[in-house]
Design an enzyme around this catalytic site. Structure first.
Site, PDB file in Angstrom:
ATOM      1  CG  HIS A  34     -28.636 -53.107 117.000  1.00 17.75           C
ATOM      2  ND1 HIS A  34     -28.345 -52.237 115.983  1.00 17.75           N
ATOM      3  CD2 HIS A  34     -27.450 -53.527 117.482  1.00 17.75           C
ATOM      4  CE1 HIS A  34     -27.028 -52.136 115.859  1.00 17.75           C
ATOM      5  NE2 HIS A  34     -26.464 -52.894 116.762  1.00 17.75           N
ATOM      6  CB  CYS A  35     -27.342 -49.774 120.124  1.00 18.20           C
ATOM      7  SG  CYS A  35     -26.235 -51.050 119.505  1.00 18.20           S
ATOM      8  CB  ILE A  36     -29.915 -45.604 120.930  1.00 15.99           C
ATOM      9  CG1 ILE A  36     -28.615 -45.471 120.138  1.00 15.99           C
ATOM     10  CG2 ILE A  36     -30.088 -44.389 121.829  1.00 15.99           C
ATOM     11  CD1 ILE A  36     -27.379 -45.501 120.994  1.00 15.99           C
ATOM     12  CB  VAL A  95     -32.163 -52.187 123.579  1.00 16.05           C
ATOM     13  CG1 VAL A  95     -31.967 -53.439 124.432  1.00 16.05           C
ATOM     14  CG2 VAL A  95     -33.333 -52.356 122.616  1.00 16.05           C
ATOM     15  CG  ASP A  96     -27.424 -51.289 124.017  1.00 20.51           C
ATOM     16  OD1 ASP A  96     -28.117 -52.320 123.919  1.00 20.51           O
ATOM     17  OD2 ASP A  96     -26.590 -50.955 123.166  1.00 20.51           O
TER      18      ASP A  96
END
Length: 429
Positions: free
Chosen positions: A263-265, A267-268
């Site tokens: 959910h992070c790499i 997207v962020d």
């Protein structure tokens, strides 16, 4: 400050919006410290399990849910339940839109919902976002009803199922734009986190989180690109990474894979790239690394098709088993997992695809791969029935020696068999 006193004495009512991989551990920690806690989520299936004392996240034991309930944890789905809270933590998703732009709808809706009753309440955003969100979006919405809340930003730093770094052991960044908010927020987290790092503004904290994840995304892209280049040169990327990792300084190991998940790499970094455009700048490293990482499933399919072609086969009507759906090993989280793309692409070429993953016995619904929802994991006892096995996630529970014995062809994207050179049976992709 009355709020500071309540925090120090463990009497502050804590509300946590979003009972996922970020919010649920915080609920446990505050409850275990003796704070009265209200957990809020809109997913009724999650709420049903939590109210029954069951954890829906595999690495968070149900015993902690039961302990929190016994200590007075309240599980709710309506924002009005937070009216009595002294502190509200926002731990909701911040995905990308279909056009790869920041989608802050969850954050905005939360702020609008709590704004009427957050006067003299400490509101902390934990969701990853671009610099300026807390000051330019969150605070104005909260103040729109005449409230005077304290507002801070503290980015989540969860690494699910990493026994070395539980939530309470990971240093906590806290940024705010006034001394009172910063003081209250740091005091709060010091009740549950071993080390709290106070920063001079919310923007610094927001930017620090994006730096952390952009650093990872760029370096993963580098090693993925090197995998393709070294393969063309006849060099084994895993041997190269293993060799470079012997250097005790100036090098940090990153392993290649079939793409980027979680959910992070994936997207962020694009939150930062989007924000940079407001200042007339482009983030070329971010854009390029995103392009490379998104191309990795195509490379895996290419290597698979080439290997089959060398054996006189094509993908049409072949039976392929994908091993591992989760975005990383030993977790039950498939968000943004490249395994979804691998299934879609293989089936697009006419293959018949099954998957195995004990962490995800049934495929969850996802925005980009809704048609795959509901598929069920198959047993590894059937490995010999497949024309090829494609390793997408290398869970520790799998008996890799047994898999090797049973499989006729293995496409290894995770370096499970990195030390083997059996070109008849093994394709390193």
């Amino acid at each position: 400050m009355e709020l500071r006193r309540k925090i120090e004495e463990g009497q502050a009512q804590i509300g946590v919006i979003g009972l996922g991989y970020v919010g649920l551990p915080l609920v446990f920690l505050f409850s275990e410290e003796g704070f009265p806690v209200i957990g809020l989520d809109s997913d009724q299936s999650k709420l049903k399990q939590l109210r029954a004392g069951r954890s829906y996240i595999r690495h968070l034991p149900s015993e902690r849910v039961q302990q929190a309930l016994q200590s007075g944890l309240i599980i709710e789905s309506h924002f009005e339940a937070l009216k009595s809270c002294d502190v509200i933590l926002i731990c909701v998703p911040t995905p990308l839109s279909a056009h790869r732009e920041p989608d802050l709808s969850y954050v905005i809706n939360c702020c609008r919902s709590i704004a009427p009753f957050c006067d003299e309440t400490l509101v902390i955003l934990e969701s990853t976002t671009y610099p300026g969100t807390t000051l330019e979006i969150v605070r104005p919405i909260l103040e729109s009803h005449g409230s005077t809340p304290w507002v801070a930003y503290s980015p989540e730093r969860e690494d699910p199922n990493n026994p070395k770094f539980a939530t309470e052991a990971i240093p906590k960044l806290v940024g705010a734009d006034d001394p009172e908010s910063l003081s209250a927020a740091t005091a709060l987290y010091r009740k549950i986190i071993a080390r709290v790092v106070a920063l001079e503004s919310s923007k610094v904290a927001e930017a620090a989180k994006l730096l952390e994840n952009t650093f990872r995304a760029v370096n993963i892209a580098l090693v993925n690109e090197l995998k393709v280049v070294f393969d063309r040169m006849g060099i084994d990327i895993w041997q190269v990474v293993d060799a470079a990792a012997t250097k005790p300084f100036g090098f940090m190991r990153f392993d290649p894979g079939p793409g980027l998940g979680g959910h992070c790499i994936p997207v962020d970094p694009f939150y930062l790239a989007w924000k940079a455009k407001e200042y007339g700048l482009s983030m070329r490293f971010i854009e390029m690394s995103g392009e490379i990482n998104r191309s990795m499933p195509n490379y895996v399919i290419y290597r698979t098709m080439r290997a089959l072609s060398e054996r006189g086969k094509g993908l049409l009507d072949l039976q392929i088993l994908i091993v591992g759906i989760a975005y990383k090993k030993n977790v039950d989280d498939a968000r943004e997992s490249p395994a979804y793309q691998l299934i879609d692409k293989l089936e697009g070429h006419g293959a018949r695809v099954d998957y195995h993953d004990d962490y995800l016995p049934v495929l969850p619904s996802s925005r980009d791969h809704a048609t795959l929802a509901g598929r069920q994991s198959v047993s590894l006892t059937r490995v010999s029935e497949y024309d090829a096995v494609l390793i997408a996630t290398a869970h520790d529970y799998i008996d890799w020696d047994e898999l090797w014995e049973q499989a006729s062809l293995i496409i290894d994207t995770r370096g499970v068999y990195r030390h083997l050179q059996n070109k008849e049976k093994l394709v390193k992709a």
